[in-house]
Scaffold this active site. Structure first.
Site, PDB file in Angstrom:
ATOM      1  N   ARG A  37      14.566  -2.643  -9.232  1.00 39.36           N
ATOM      2  CA  ARG A  37      14.384  -4.011  -8.756  1.00 39.36           C
ATOM      3  C   ARG A  37      15.623  -4.554  -8.054  1.00 39.36           C
ATOM      4  NH1 ARG A  37       9.866  -6.286 -10.395  1.00 39.36           N
ATOM      5  NH2 ARG A  37       8.690  -5.210 -12.018  1.00 39.36           N
ATOM      6  N   HIS A  67      13.665   8.627  -6.057  1.00 37.01           N
ATOM      7  CA  HIS A  67      12.767   7.570  -5.547  1.00 37.01           C
ATOM      8  C   HIS A  67      13.581   6.326  -5.197  1.00 37.01           C
ATOM      9  CE1 HIS A  67       9.408   4.864  -5.154  1.00 37.01           C
ATOM     10  NE2 HIS A  67       8.522   5.737  -5.595  1.00 37.01           N
ATOM     11  N   TYR A  70      11.465   0.253  -5.352  1.00 37.14           N
ATOM     12  CA  TYR A  70      10.180  -0.114  -4.731  1.00 37.14           C
ATOM     13  C   TYR A  70      10.180  -1.535  -4.199  1.00 37.14           C
ATOM     14  CZ  TYR A  70       9.531  -1.576  -9.597  1.00 37.14           C
ATOM     15  OH  TYR A  70       9.711  -2.104 -10.837  1.00 37.14           O
ATOM     16  N   ASP A 176       0.476  10.507  -3.340  1.00 30.36           N
ATOM     17  CA  ASP A 176       0.240   9.906  -4.650  1.00 30.36           C
ATOM     18  C   ASP A 176      -1.277   9.869  -4.870  1.00 30.36           C
ATOM     19  OD1 ASP A 176      -0.303   7.829  -6.647  1.00 30.36           O
ATOM     20  OD2 ASP A 176       1.820   7.330  -6.509  1.00 30.36           O
TER      21      ASP A 176
HETATM   22 ZN    ZN Z   1       1.767   3.276  -7.245  1.00 26.62          ZN
HETATM   23 FE    FE Z   2       3.878   7.048  -6.501  1.00 22.27          FE
HETATM   24 FE    FE Z   3       6.355   5.347  -5.315  1.00 21.48          FE
END
Ligand code: ZN
Ligand code: FE
Ligand code: FE
Length: 277
Positions: A37, A67, A70, A176
């Site tokens: 975050r 990753h 997000y 995904d």
């Molecule tokens: Zn997702």
């Molecule tokens: Fe994902």
């Molecule tokens: Fe992701």
């Protein structure tokens, strides 16, 4: 052998995270480059990074995945928001190089009213500013569910970003399962058809990683809500076909399923390993 793991936290160190993966029966995993975050990244402990790298080689791990946070929006309307995404991703790529991690995955962003075409142009332009041959890391565009104004919710959208990237050898895709299903690709009843479409539009040679998640909502709901494997709308039989599919079975799979405790991931990993033929 199935290459599978789950999302892990590096809070106790990188080597310790890799050892945790082993204890769960995993031979790959994914972790956030920094607080998912926030922006602050702990300074990289190079000794720990080298120790993780040596451990992964010694234990014959499949490639692992870093990753991006997000919360970044690589195609934001506000220049400050886009600049922030660029700064974080450029810094993450330097960290990936130092950690020798082969893949860095990100969400291509939300156009929030600017239109998909603008979102695609902006995301590709950002990639063109941060990709370089100073790193061996390949950046993966994650296939999204198309929630809200998310771009990357169709194979054509992902392809359009890739087409605009100059450093073609530095760009790939992470599929995904939850996202593509909720985006409208029927991997339950027509896995072959979806993979054929993926190959025609993007090219299976671009696919380097899969996120293995069941979905809370039905096909085409355009929601991004993950479920535990076998507890959602995709279901166990579909996952059996996914992990055994000749086009996918050699690739690394990473769980991002909603569990509280690590032993639940160990159980899910064992379940999927039992399903492989
Ligand atoms: Zn997702
Ligand atoms: Fe994902
Ligand atoms: Fe992701």
């Amino acid at each position: 052998m199935l290459h599978i793991g789950c999302h892990l936290s590096p809070s106790n160190g990188l080597l310790s995270m890799a050892q945790t993966a082993t204890s769960l029966g995993a031979d790959t995993f994914q972790f956030f480059s920094r607080n998912p975050r926030g922006s602050k990244a702990k300074s990289l402990d190079e000794t720990d990074a080298a120790a993780m790298d040596a451990y992964l080689r010694e234990q014959c791990f499949a490639p692992i995945l870093v990753h991006a946070p997000y919360t970044l929006n690589p195609c934001a309307e506000k220049p400050e928001t886009m600049q922030f995404a660029e700064l974080v991703m450029a810094d993450d790529l330097r960290r990936c190089t130092a950690m020798r991690t082969p893949f860095y995955n990100f969400h291509p962003g939300s156009h929030v009213g600017q239109g998909e075409a603008v979102g695609i142009e902006k995301t590709a332009a950002l990639l063109n500013r941060i990709l370089s041959d100073e790193t061996d890391t390949i950046v993966l565009i994650e296939t999204m569910s198309g929630q809200g104004s998310e771009i990357g919710g169709s194979f054509e959208g992902v392809r359009a970003i890739i087409d605009r990237v100059g450093m073609q050898h530095r760009i790939g895709v992470c599929l995904d399962t939850c996202h593509v299903f909720q985006a409208g690709y029927d991997i339950v009843n027509d896995l072959d058809g979806v993979l054929t479409a993926f190959d025609r539009v993007i090219g299976l040679d671009r696919l380097h990683f899969l996120h293995l998640n069941d979905a809370k909502f039905e096909l085409g709901a355009h929601k991004d809500r993950h479920a535990a494997i076998g507890e959602g709308t995709i279901g166990l039989d579909a996952f059996r076909r996914i992990v055994n599919h000749p086009a996918l079975r050699e690739l690394p799979f990473c769980l991002e399923t909603p569990h509280e405790a690590l032993d639940e991931y160990a159980a899910e990993i064992a379940l999927l390993r039992e399903m492989t033929e």
